[in-house]
Write an enzyme that holds these catalytic residues in place. Sequence first.
Site, mmCIF file in Angstrom:
data_model
loop_
_atom_site.group_PDB
_atom_site.id
_atom_site.type_symbol
_atom_site.label_atom_id
_atom_site.label_comp_id
_atom_site.label_asym_id
_atom_site.label_seq_id
_atom_site.Cartn_x
_atom_site.Cartn_y
_atom_site.Cartn_z
ATOM 1 C CB SER A 135 -0.820 0.030 1.163
ATOM 2 O OG SER A 135 -1.651 1.308 1.496
ATOM 3 C CE1 TYR A 148 -4.750 -3.153 4.601
ATOM 4 C CE2 TYR A 148 -3.710 -0.853 3.732
ATOM 5 C CZ TYR A 148 -4.339 -1.945 3.502
ATOM 6 O OH TYR A 148 -4.413 -2.439 2.084
#
Length: 240
Positions: A135, A148
């Site tokens: 990400s 995350y």
Amino acid sequence: MQLAGKTVLLTGGSAGIGRELARQLKAKGAQVVLTGRNVERLDFMRAEGFETIRADLSNAAGVDALVAELGERSFDVLINNAGQLIDHDFRKGSPDPDAADEGIYANLQAPIRLIAAMVPMLKARPEAAIVNVTSGLAIAPASRQPIYCATKAGLRSYTLALRQQLADTKIRVIEALPPVVDTQMNADNAMSKMPAEECARQIVSAIENNHDEANIGQVKLLRLVDGISPALARRIMIRF
């Protein structure tokens, strides 16, 4: 890499970016075996002609069960796409530590465990690739999703080290860094979102063109800022 004729194991392939990856890889002539947890979504993908495996990658038993089901099958590409977004915000209350454990395992330990199981087989292929979907938040974290961000940053570091370890093999190690993408995971996120189809297209392009990284959409700008001033990149992103 020429994708036609290749066999791909794609985790988290029944929804979001994974679903679009499956479709685009199939259109390129690849055979895609995809995993997921939701039975209805898996049935939908099976109806589209995909081989599907129900797998829970949030714990060691689930990963080991997947490896056992794969048996001695040969794959040319492993795409670690499955991931979990865990609510871990003390501003909203006390986070669930058990949920955090599952997210950490699914996002970080499961890809590592799958790679460890599959590298010997991938080394024997004429051409192979491992694709880890991290990400933009692996570069600089956002305050709303610390678990995350931490797991994706961990997977990014692992990917960089793994690439160096496998530099003398036929396995190319690719990191894909998406921005905020229009998926169910981001349904409550009000930020501008990239269509999942476009995100998948850029990942597939990176595989085909033997790129080490796919910096997708606004992540290109984040990488530029981070290259100039990591502190500035962190100040920008931490507000979100």
